[in-house]
Design a protein around this motif. Structure first.
Motif, PDB file in Angstrom:
ATOM      1  N   LYS A   1       0.827  -1.213   0.000  1.00 43.56           N
ATOM      2  CA  LYS A   1       0.000   0.000   0.000  1.00 43.56           C
ATOM      3  C   LYS A   1       0.868   1.272   0.000  1.00 43.56           C
ATOM      4  O   LYS A   1       0.670   2.178  -0.815  1.00 43.56           O
ATOM      5  CB  LYS A   1      -0.923   0.019   1.238  1.00 43.56           C
ATOM      6  CG  LYS A   1      -1.841  -1.180   1.357  1.00 43.56           C
ATOM      7  CD  LYS A   1      -2.779  -1.072   2.539  1.00 43.56           C
ATOM      8  CE  LYS A   1      -2.090  -1.173   3.889  1.00 43.56           C
ATOM      9  NZ  LYS A   1      -1.509  -2.509   4.174  1.00 43.56           N
ATOM     10  N   THR A   2       1.792   1.302   0.942  1.00 39.25           N
ATOM     11  CA  THR A   2       2.652   2.495   1.049  1.00 39.25           C
ATOM     12  C   THR A   2       3.463   2.680  -0.224  1.00 39.25           C
ATOM     13  O   THR A   2       3.568   3.777  -0.772  1.00 39.25           O
ATOM     14  CB  THR A   2       3.580   2.351   2.261  1.00 39.25           C
ATOM     15  OG1 THR A   2       2.782   2.242   3.437  1.00 39.25           O
ATOM     16  CG2 THR A   2       4.513   3.536   2.392  1.00 39.25           C
ATOM     17  N   THR A   3       4.011   1.572  -0.714  1.00 37.00           N
ATOM     18  CA  THR A   3       4.799   1.635  -1.940  1.00 37.00           C
ATOM     19  C   THR A   3       3.971   2.207  -3.084  1.00 37.00           C
ATOM     20  O   THR A   3       4.430   3.089  -3.826  1.00 37.00           O
ATOM     21  CB  THR A   3       5.303   0.222  -2.305  1.00 37.00           C
ATOM     22  OG1 THR A   3       5.978  -0.328  -1.174  1.00 37.00           O
ATOM     23  CG2 THR A   3       6.246   0.264  -3.485  1.00 37.00           C
TER      24      THR A   3
ATOM     25  N   ALA B   1      -3.212   9.847   1.151  1.00 39.34           N
ATOM     26  CA  ALA B   1      -3.026   9.753   2.602  1.00 39.34           C
ATOM     27  C   ALA B   1      -2.701   8.318   2.967  1.00 39.34           C
ATOM     28  O   ALA B   1      -3.501   7.412   2.757  1.00 39.34           O
ATOM     29  CB  ALA B   1      -4.293  10.216   3.319  1.00 39.34           C
ATOM     30  N   ASP B   2      -1.471   8.109   3.491  1.00 43.74           N
ATOM     31  CA  ASP B   2      -1.061   6.761   3.889  1.00 43.74           C
ATOM     32  C   ASP B   2      -1.407   6.561   5.359  1.00 43.74           C
ATOM     33  O   ASP B   2      -0.781   7.147   6.230  1.00 43.74           O
ATOM     34  CB  ASP B   2       0.446   6.618   3.650  1.00 43.74           C
ATOM     35  CG  ASP B   2       0.903   5.166   3.790  1.00 43.74           C
ATOM     36  OD1 ASP B   2       0.018   4.265   3.802  1.00 43.74           O
ATOM     37  OD2 ASP B   2       2.117   4.939   3.894  1.00 43.74           O
ATOM     38  N   GLU B   3      -2.403   5.737   5.585  1.00 38.63           N
ATOM     39  CA  GLU B   3      -2.872   5.441   6.944  1.00 38.63           C
ATOM     40  C   GLU B   3      -3.059   6.701   7.795  1.00 38.63           C
ATOM     41  O   GLU B   3      -2.449   6.823   8.861  1.00 38.63           O
ATOM     42  CB  GLU B   3      -1.901   4.481   7.635  1.00 38.63           C
ATOM     43  CG  GLU B   3      -1.628   3.280   6.748  1.00 38.63           C
ATOM     44  CD  GLU B   3      -1.320   2.021   7.535  1.00 38.63           C
ATOM     45  OE1 GLU B   3      -1.818   1.904   8.663  1.00 38.63           O
ATOM     46  OE2 GLU B   3      -0.614   1.154   6.999  1.00 38.63           O
ATOM     47  N   PRO B   4      -3.917   7.595   7.365  1.00 36.73           N
ATOM     48  CA  PRO B   4      -4.046   8.876   8.080  1.00 36.73           C
ATOM     49  C   PRO B   4      -4.624   8.720   9.485  1.00 36.73           C
ATOM     50  O   PRO B   4      -4.441   9.598  10.311  1.00 36.73           O
ATOM     51  CB  PRO B   4      -4.996   9.683   7.187  1.00 36.73           C
ATOM     52  CG  PRO B   4      -5.781   8.664   6.434  1.00 36.73           C
ATOM     53  CD  PRO B   4      -4.833   7.518   6.208  1.00 36.73           C
TER      54      PRO B   4
HETATM   55 MG   LIG Z   1       2.366   1.074   4.836  1.00 37.50          MG
END
Ligand SMILES: [Mg+2]
Ligand SMILES: Nc1ncnc2c1ncn2[C@@H]1O[C@H](COP(=O)(O)OP(=O)(O)OP(=O)(O)O)[C@@H](O)[C@H]1O
Lengths: 227, 404
Positions: A46-48, A167-170
């Motif tokens: 996901k982050t990637t 938004a990464d895991e906001p």
């Molecule tokens: Mg992540």
């Protein structure tokens, strides 16, 4: 009108002893005004994916278009300017500028864009009101709760009306009440300003609020549901 | 905005900023005070020698300095001195008959340079009378008065009104001597005045020298701000037969000292500033590493590298901008205070005076030293910021954002 187009995006991390294939050919299109969650187990990429869509990282293979611009091979320097003009970011750890007031934090990106003072002022106050923290305008981020800080961060991302907000895991650092408030605000801004949100999450309650849910597993999209 | 953020950033870690500011203040202060004191030493030392002994320029017979032979006098010396006195560049001139010989008291004898002086004009050129520490300037003793330096007095074990005998070879090659009575004792930073010279009236010396009123030296005092070189050229055009030299040629060691001392400022500056550079690099590097995540965020949201670089640079310059005026002020106050009261080095002066320094020191700084030091602080701050700022722009936002 699509704001993001990803074709066969692959990402391999080679710095490690064993190369890690974080993304293995992701295809997706995000349309203007979407409210999309990217979900999946830890380590699924996901982050990637968000980093690559946001022009923070380069894909190993494939092609990424944001706002009708091919950013796949854009230089790092040009990417900085591209991000400034087109993409809003909200980070898990808020990442506000501690020495500035909340209002100044919101104005910061408009300032980098060289918008004039009145525009900045009006927009910052409008957002502070919408976030329900107008009374905190002149305080420092450190004087706010985590949920309030993240609202400032969302306001900062929205301020310059970017094409898309990533938004990464906001909500990962927030309690359930703050999470709900933040999601409501994001949904409201999505409705009122037609702001496009793409966020990753583990949290079922966040997933429930999303209009479209893209599920990743081992670096590929295994389901894509729009409600 | 970058300026505002930079300004606020330096107060984030107050203790650290104060350490850097404090060391810059200290460095600037030390630089000013050290330079001021060195100048004080040099100015008093040079002033004594130039004002009271050499003066700006001197005329001799070209052969005279080779062996100080009594017969190598300046032709028409008195007339030339009078003529020089009328030049617009010249303030005063005086003539001297100079003979090397021996001086003896009942207890001891030693080498001496007998200087037959024109007592009125000598005062105008060298203010010899101002150096009198005991006795008078040629008053009170009618027959053969002599003035000698304080060191020579000690050596001969004599005092005012003691009788001494000077002996030398006259123009016919005969050993001649004359009895003189000490009328005054002079004291100066100049070793020559203290130990070597014996001043007598020209006319007294003329009676025994065998060369009459001939003189060996014309001392020239120029008006302030006159370049000695112009006088040299002018005089050489008129009297090719003579040799005219400036104090720099007569005492090259003084000219060398002067240039060495003025370079000392730069040497000290380089030493102090390089120490500061390392302190600044260290501090700013810490500031950058500590804010890695924040800098990563700034670059992620679109702050370009030039702005990030400038921000770090401006932060560092601000540290200098806070520190430099403080250091300059404290340094200036220190120098001003001591330049009025002087620093009494009497306790150490036994050693110093034998080097020719006076025992009360008045530190002194040129205004341009403050400018040079200010510039050097900012140059130092910028040099110290280059590497940390470069570190900052080279960071990868993705990695930086991952750091805790
Ligand atoms: Mg992540
Ligand atoms: N810089 C890196 N170097 C090497 N491997 C990496 C790097 N970043 C991520 N990975 C690997 O890539 C894969 C995907 O990581 P990623 O961070 O995108 O997952 P994620 O879905 O965001 O996980 P989480 O839900 O835990 O945040 C993981 O196996 C991870 O170990």
């Amino acid at each position: 009108m699509s704001v993001i187009k990803a074709e066969n995006v692959q990402k391999t991390y080679n710095e490690t002893k064993v190369p890690v294939h974080a993304l293995n050919g992701v295809n997706l299109t995000i349309e203007k005004g979407e409210f999309t969650a990217i979900v999946g187990p830890s380590g699924c990429g996901k982050t990637t994916l968000l980093n690559i869509l946001g022009g923070l990282d380069h894909p190993t293979e494939g092609r990424v278009e944001v706002a009708d611009t091919n950013i796949t091979d854009m230089s790092d320097g040009n990417l900085i300017d591209f991000r400034l003009q087109n993409i809003g970011f909200v980070f898990q750890a808020y990442n506000l500028i501690p020495v500035l007031t909340n209002k100044e934090n919101i104005e910061f990106i408009m300032l980098l864009q060289k918008q004039d003072k009145k525009t900045r002022d009006d927009r910052a106050m409008e957002l502070l009101n919408q976030m329900g923290i107008a009374d905190k305008a002149d305080q420092r981020p450190s004087e706010l709760s985590g949920g309030q800080q993240q609202r400032v961060a969302v306001a900062r991302a929205l301020a310059s009306k970017p094409k898309v907000i990533l938004a990464d895991e906001p909500t990962a650092n927030l309690d359930s009440k703050s999470t709900a408030t933040l999601l409501d605000i994001m949904a409201k801004m999505n409705a009122e300003e037609n702001a496009t949100f793409v966020f990753s999450t583990h949290d079922q309650r966040v997933i429930d609020k999303a209009k479209r849910i893209i599920t990743l597993e081992d670096g590929v999209v295994i389901s894509d549901v729009t409600r | 905005m970058i300026i505002k953020i930079a300004w606020k950033n330096i107060w984030r870690s107050r203790a650290r900023s104060f350490v850097v500011i404090g060391s810059i203040v200290l460095g600037v202060w030390a630089l000013l005070v050290a330079t001021g004191f060195m100048n004080g030493f040099m100015v008093s030392y040079m002033a004594d020698i130039i004002n009271h002994d050499i003066s700006n320029a001197q005329v001799h017979n070209p052969e005279f300095k080779k062996d100080f032979d009594i017969t190598f006098y300046i032709s028409n010396g008195a007339k030339k001195a009078a003529e020089l006195r009328n030049w617009p560049e010249v303030k005063a001139t005086t003539t001297r008959t100079i003979i090397n010989g021996m001086i003896a008291s009942p207890k001891k004898a030693t080498g001496v340079q007998i200087r037959g002086i024109d007592i009125e004009n000598e005062v105008k050129v060298t203010q010899l009378d101002s150096l009198i520490k005991e006795g008078t300037y040629f008053t009170g003793i009618k027959r053969n008065p002599i003035i000698i330096g304080s060191k020579l007095v000690e050596e001969l074990k004599v005092k005012v009104r003691s009788k001494v005998v000077v002996t030398f070879t006259n123009s016919d090659g005969m050993i001649t001597s004359g009895a003189f009575r000490i009328v005054g004792i002079v004291k100066s930073s100049s070793i020559k005045i203290n130990e070597l010279y014996a001043f007598v009236r020209q006319e007294d010396l003329a009676k025994i020298s065998g060369i009459g009123n001939q003189v060996h030296e014309i001392g020239i005092l120029t008006k302030p701000q006159v370049d000695e070189a112009t006088i040299i050229t002018k005089y050489e055009g008129l009297h090719k037969e003579d040799k005219i030299e400036t104090w720099k040629e007569i005492a090259p060691e003084l000219a060398f000292m002067q240039s060495m001392y003025s370079q000392m400022l730069y040497v000290l500056m380089v030493i102090i500033m390089s120490a500061l550079v390392f302190g600044i690099i260290n501090t700013m590097l810490m500031a950058v590493l500590e804010r890695f995540r924040e800098l990563g965020m700034l670059m992620a949201v679109g702050m370009n590298r030039i702005k990030v670089y400038l921000m770090i640079l401006i932060e560092t310059v601000f540290l200098g901008a806070v520190a430099a005026p403080l250091g300059l002020l404290i340094g200036w106050l220190t120098i001003s205070y001591y330049s009025n009261t002087g620093v009494d080095l009497t306790n150490y002066s036994e050693g110093l005076e034998s080097f020719g320094y006076s025992s009360i020191l008045y530190p002194y700084l040129d205004d341009n030293v403050y400018v040079i030091v200010t510039i050097s602080v900012f140059v130092t701050a910028i040099i110290g910021a280059l590497y940390p700022a470069w570190k900052a722009v080279r960071l990868n936002p993705v990695e930086a954002l991952h750091k805790l």
